[in-house]
Scaffold this motif. Sequence first.
Motif, PDB file in Angstrom:
ATOM      1  N   LEU A 199      -8.241  -6.942  -1.435  1.00 35.76           N
ATOM      2  CA  LEU A 199      -7.347  -5.666  -0.493  1.00 35.76           C
ATOM      3  C   LEU A 199      -6.214  -6.767   0.615  1.00 35.76           C
ATOM      4  O   LEU A 199      -5.219  -6.684   1.252  1.00 35.76           O
ATOM      5  CB  LEU A 199      -7.616  -4.723  -0.115  1.00 35.76           C
ATOM      6  CG  LEU A 199      -8.043  -3.901  -1.441  1.00 35.76           C
ATOM      7  CD1 LEU A 199      -8.103  -2.740  -0.918  1.00 35.76           C
ATOM      8  CD2 LEU A 199      -5.870  -4.145  -2.562  1.00 35.76           C
ATOM      9  N   TRP A 245      -6.982 -10.011   1.404  1.00 35.19           N
ATOM     10  CA  TRP A 245      -5.560 -11.135   1.752  1.00 35.19           C
ATOM     11  C   TRP A 245      -5.243 -11.010   1.100  1.00 35.19           C
ATOM     12  O   TRP A 245      -3.004 -11.075   2.102  1.00 35.19           O
ATOM     13  CB  TRP A 245      -6.949 -12.330  -0.034  1.00 35.19           C
ATOM     14  CG  TRP A 245      -5.865 -12.854   0.686  1.00 35.19           C
ATOM     15  CD1 TRP A 245      -5.314 -12.826  -0.868  1.00 35.19           C
ATOM     16  CD2 TRP A 245      -6.159 -14.051   0.656  1.00 35.19           C
ATOM     17  NE1 TRP A 245      -4.656 -14.578  -1.329  1.00 35.19           N
ATOM     18  CE2 TRP A 245      -4.826 -14.800   0.234  1.00 35.19           C
ATOM     19  CE3 TRP A 245      -6.024 -14.877   2.379  1.00 35.19           C
ATOM     20  CZ2 TRP A 245      -4.368 -16.464   0.540  1.00 35.19           C
ATOM     21  CZ3 TRP A 245      -5.679 -15.996   2.262  1.00 35.19           C
ATOM     22  CH2 TRP A 245      -4.863 -16.624   1.858  1.00 35.19           C
ATOM     23  N   GLU A 246      -4.948  -9.613   0.378  1.00 30.19           N
ATOM     24  CA  GLU A 246      -2.820  -9.710  -0.319  1.00 30.19           C
ATOM     25  C   GLU A 246      -2.193  -8.878   1.153  1.00 30.19           C
ATOM     26  O   GLU A 246      -1.431  -8.878   0.752  1.00 30.19           O
ATOM     27  CB  GLU A 246      -3.701  -8.660  -1.234  1.00 30.19           C
ATOM     28  CG  GLU A 246      -3.760  -9.083  -2.455  1.00 30.19           C
ATOM     29  CD  GLU A 246      -2.098 -10.257  -2.289  1.00 30.19           C
ATOM     30  OE1 GLU A 246      -1.202 -10.506  -3.303  1.00 30.19           O
ATOM     31  OE2 GLU A 246      -2.757 -11.564  -3.378  1.00 30.19           O
ATOM     32  N   ILE A 256       0.130   5.691  -3.765  1.00 33.39           N
ATOM     33  CA  ILE A 256       0.279   4.365  -3.805  1.00 33.39           C
ATOM     34  C   ILE A 256       0.294   3.418  -5.595  1.00 33.39           C
ATOM     35  O   ILE A 256       0.163   2.892  -6.097  1.00 33.39           O
ATOM     36  CB  ILE A 256      -0.978   3.767  -3.260  1.00 33.39           C
ATOM     37  CG1 ILE A 256      -2.442   4.184  -3.944  1.00 33.39           C
ATOM     38  CG2 ILE A 256      -0.398   3.336  -2.316  1.00 33.39           C
ATOM     39  CD1 ILE A 256      -3.863   3.312  -3.515  1.00 33.39           C
ATOM     40  N   LEU A 293       3.113   1.484  -7.630  1.00 29.01           N
ATOM     41  CA  LEU A 293       2.765  -0.112  -7.608  1.00 29.01           C
ATOM     42  C   LEU A 293       3.763  -0.606  -8.050  1.00 29.01           C
ATOM     43  O   LEU A 293       3.733  -1.837  -8.078  1.00 29.01           O
ATOM     44  CB  LEU A 293       1.630  -0.441  -8.620  1.00 29.01           C
ATOM     45  CG  LEU A 293       1.285  -1.891  -8.508  1.00 29.01           C
ATOM     46  CD1 LEU A 293       1.078  -2.420  -6.580  1.00 29.01           C
ATOM     47  CD2 LEU A 293      -0.229  -1.828  -8.835  1.00 29.01           C
ATOM     48  N   LEU A 313       5.031  -4.540  -1.848  1.00 30.40           N
ATOM     49  CA  LEU A 313       4.140  -4.434  -2.094  1.00 30.40           C
ATOM     50  C   LEU A 313       2.398  -4.482  -1.374  1.00 30.40           C
ATOM     51  O   LEU A 313       1.508  -4.152  -1.282  1.00 30.40           O
ATOM     52  CB  LEU A 313       4.051  -6.323  -3.496  1.00 30.40           C
ATOM     53  CG  LEU A 313       2.364  -6.322  -3.955  1.00 30.40           C
ATOM     54  CD1 LEU A 313       1.228  -4.987  -5.112  1.00 30.40           C
ATOM     55  CD2 LEU A 313       2.599  -7.433  -4.621  1.00 30.40           C
ATOM     56  N   LEU A 339       2.133  -2.140   0.624  1.00 31.40           N
ATOM     57  CA  LEU A 339       1.173  -0.420  -0.660  1.00 31.40           C
ATOM     58  C   LEU A 339       0.084  -1.248  -0.637  1.00 31.40           C
ATOM     59  O   LEU A 339      -1.308  -0.440  -0.605  1.00 31.40           O
ATOM     60  CB  LEU A 339       2.220  -0.866  -2.441  1.00 31.40           C
ATOM     61  CG  LEU A 339       2.484   0.457  -2.465  1.00 31.40           C
ATOM     62  CD1 LEU A 339       3.536   0.146  -3.540  1.00 31.40           C
ATOM     63  CD2 LEU A 339       3.074   1.862  -1.426  1.00 31.40           C
ATOM     64  N   THR A 340      -0.632  -2.568  -0.365  1.00 31.39           N
ATOM     65  CA  THR A 340      -1.456  -2.318  -0.188  1.00 31.39           C
ATOM     66  C   THR A 340      -2.639  -2.188   1.008  1.00 31.39           C
ATOM     67  O   THR A 340      -3.425  -2.117   1.056  1.00 31.39           O
ATOM     68  CB  THR A 340      -2.116  -4.486  -0.493  1.00 31.39           C
ATOM     69  OG1 THR A 340      -0.927  -5.348  -1.645  1.00 31.39           O
ATOM     70  CG2 THR A 340      -2.613  -4.984  -0.717  1.00 31.39           C
ATOM     71  N   ALA A 398      -3.609   0.804   0.694  1.00 32.41           N
ATOM     72  CA  ALA A 398      -4.790   1.161  -0.724  1.00 32.41           C
ATOM     73  C   ALA A 398      -6.007   0.703   0.383  1.00 32.41           C
ATOM     74  O   ALA A 398      -7.253   1.140   0.268  1.00 32.41           O
ATOM     75  CB  ALA A 398      -4.378  -0.003  -1.975  1.00 32.41           C
ATOM     76  N   LEU A 403      -6.270   3.748   2.842  1.00 37.71           N
ATOM     77  CA  LEU A 403      -7.021   4.662   1.418  1.00 37.71           C
ATOM     78  C   LEU A 403      -8.343   4.152   1.540  1.00 37.71           C
ATOM     79  O   LEU A 403      -9.597   5.301   1.389  1.00 37.71           O
ATOM     80  CB  LEU A 403      -6.424   4.919  -0.043  1.00 37.71           C
ATOM     81  CG  LEU A 403      -7.051   5.372  -0.767  1.00 37.71           C
ATOM     82  CD1 LEU A 403      -6.808   7.186  -0.099  1.00 37.71           C
ATOM     83  CD2 LEU A 403      -6.028   5.659  -1.886  1.00 37.71           C
TER      84      LEU A 403
END
Lengths: 260, 307, 342
Positions: C60, C62-63, C289, C293, C303, C306-307, C310, C313
């Motif tokens: 997560l 990294w993204e 999320i 997605l 994206l 949202l990541t 996440a 969260l």
Amino acid sequence: MSDDGGRDVEAPPIISVRELTVRARDRVILERVTLDIPDRDVTGIIGPSGCGKTTLIRTMNRMAERSGGLAISGSVRYRGQEIYAPEVNPVLVRQKIGMVFQRPVVFPMSIFDNVAFGPRLNGLDGDELEAIVLRSLERAGLLGEVGSDLDRPALELSGGQQQRLCIARALAVEPRVLLLDEPTASLDPIAAQRVEALLFELRREYAVVLVTHNLQQAARVATRTAFLYQGRLIEYDETKRLFETPREKLTENYVTGRFG
Amino acid sequence: MIRDRGAGPTALAADGAELAAVSPRLRHRLRLDGIVRWALLGAFAAVFFPLFDMIYWVSVRAVPKFTLATFTEYQVGNAGGLAAMIEGTFVLIGLATAFATSIGLIAGIYTAEYAPPAVARIGRLAGNVLAGIPAIVIGYFGYFLFALYTGWGYTTLGGALTLSVLMVPFVYRTADLAFSSVPASQREAALALGARRHQYLRRLAWPIALPTVLTGVFLAMAIGLGETAPLVYTAGWSNTPWTGLFSPTSFLTGAIWLFYEQPPTLGALLTLAFQAAFLLIVIVVALNLGLQWLADRYRRRLRGLGA
Amino acid sequence: MDRREPIPRPADGASTPTPVPALPNRRAANGEGRSRLRGWLASPVALLPLGLVALVAAVLLWESRLANLGPSFWGLNYFFDPSGGAPSVFGVSLFLVDSAIVAGPALALASGLSLAIAISTVVYLPPAPSRLLTLLTNLLAGIPSVVYGIWGYVVLAPYFGTTAQPTLRGFLGWLPGFGGPLSAGGVGSLLAIFILTIMVIPITAAVMRESLRNVPNDLVEAGLALGATPWEVVRRVRLRAARRGLWGAVFLGLGRAIGESVAVAMVIGASIQIPPNLYTPSTTLASFIFYQLDSAFFYPNLLTALTEFALVLLAVALVVNLLGQRASGADATVIVTGGGRG
């Protein structure tokens, strides 16, 4: 079986047990036990492990029914009144008949709150509460030792002090009978001796029932002693006589240390 | 202060009523106890009302419409059955259970038996942390790792792998618990007799630990079976017969998620969703009963060992 | 034989159901150097769960590339224009507030009811009904969240729209959050709170039950012997002694309430706003999320956002989980199974 309970007692007994039988699912724990507990005296109950002595005193303040699956029959009277009568609430029985356990069970709160536990339930507070807490600690011979700081956590006390705190806590409810289940078994000899002396002192005001597997202790403290064996009351007599001239062979074997 | 306790007969007669003399305060306390008892039991019962209501409504919507076709046909448009979803669920759960059990069991045994205490502590902590990660976060993780990085796109394998991450901690913690609970006496006796560690594990510890391990596996299956979020973006969707590990697949929870907003007038989709829900409830009940049975069995076994 | 052990401190008794403390002794039992070495070599295997946690976090991180989404990221505004015409604003706090509005009341209700369940099972009910009801509670835990969702959306929502919401407003309308417009279809925060409450209860109830059950019997009997009623023993002895485990249960429930995505997404009405009252459709971080997605696949900036949501969260869940583990010291996940306990 002996039925001589109450023979030498002039004053009416405070607790009278008649034909008390307690059954667990697969065995009989107590069988037709009959004995009288005199007021203002120390009564000892001795016998080998598993003889039913703990169960016997637990029936006297209706703690026994907490262990599920026990069938209790017979009669236990407190000052003439059946404590197992349907209209009698165990809460009231336990207020009149206090109990102290083998290991000191202090609540994780302050010394004061421990002793105040019972009186608070009965609605006492303020000066009245403080008075009864101090009085109970005094009676348990603990006030001198802890007097300065009653807000200390009770768990900081030594084992012997904790046990006397438990006695003070029980006394604060103002019971008339005090049941003690091997109260010194988990204490060192010096602490045990202090508790013993305290019990001897308490007999002036309370009926004290002392379950012990320490025969010397019974000999030192108890005026009368009952010997239980395998759920039966074998002999119940003045302590001196029970130890020196037992009538039953079993008693003799036990008090002379041939088994136990 | 010593209370006056006359010992004469008059005093005794008065005392006779001592246990009947319930003070107003005590009466109040006893009444409070009764009220609280019934209030608590009432709250308890209230909690089950939704459970029964849900089971009732799901059954009402699902059961009358069950036919053989529900289980054998594939959903096409607004018609068909749940065959693809049932297939997919079995494959996904089967694979994920296999992955989660192998990882969780090995890690659990190592934690209980070989790891130094400090490491074991961290392992247990991490196991609980992993169990607390929201399913949708695992879903994002699975999407990136198994759908994007691998270049697979939506696949059954990706879905199962993602699901297994979620299931691992349940197997891991129960396996650890199971092997840690083998009575120390048994273990020491075995090692004292010269048994090697793996012999002890296989011959002695394993039979004792097995029921608990199975409990964990069952629990993990129940968890995996109920998940939707980690699968939607990893296993994708496909209402045709399952073709392989590297093709997308559908699953029962997905059918509910996809069809729940369909109006009842529009064909069979909403009914299919309820039927999927019904099947899931049945499986969960079965798993729960299995769990209970295992737990009882385990308890009895432990008692037999005197532990 | 007397077992002369120190009195168990109630907090410990309440919170350590696993025989974990036995482990150091076991290792000491064959303390040869080779076994020590093997212990350390085995560590990576024992730490597989830690590896998985790290892997999830790493992917997560990294993204999201920790892309700087500007100060608005912690703001209360969210705006996304797929056409890219207007600049997007991704404020995560909006969703955190929405999550709190749903999870807070649900957790409060669930904790209270769970406590009632736990006390009933441990203190008031005889063993047989107690076991049966525990089984049913576990069943409640096992029902998939989508099933709660479809039941909530199809069966409950109409009822909430026509009856539950107006009734509640009628009685409590004067309270902030309880007045104002209703949601016609019944979907909204209130329904989400209801569903979440039911979903959280079995978990909190199970952990609370074990905590209460682990209160040493000595303490309970001491209380009773002083003439306390069962309820007084619960209030003054049991709850005190089990305090840590009970808090652990609440944190565990909080984790579940915050993390639930699917069931909430189905009944909350998916509306990106801070709702004016409990009835209006809203959203939560986890559900947003989840359902958003698939819209994000073609918009890299969405994206990424949202990541990062996440990640937030995940961070919240980690904190809650660690707090819970710290509070109780209990092995909550395993307790819920009811298995493995003697």
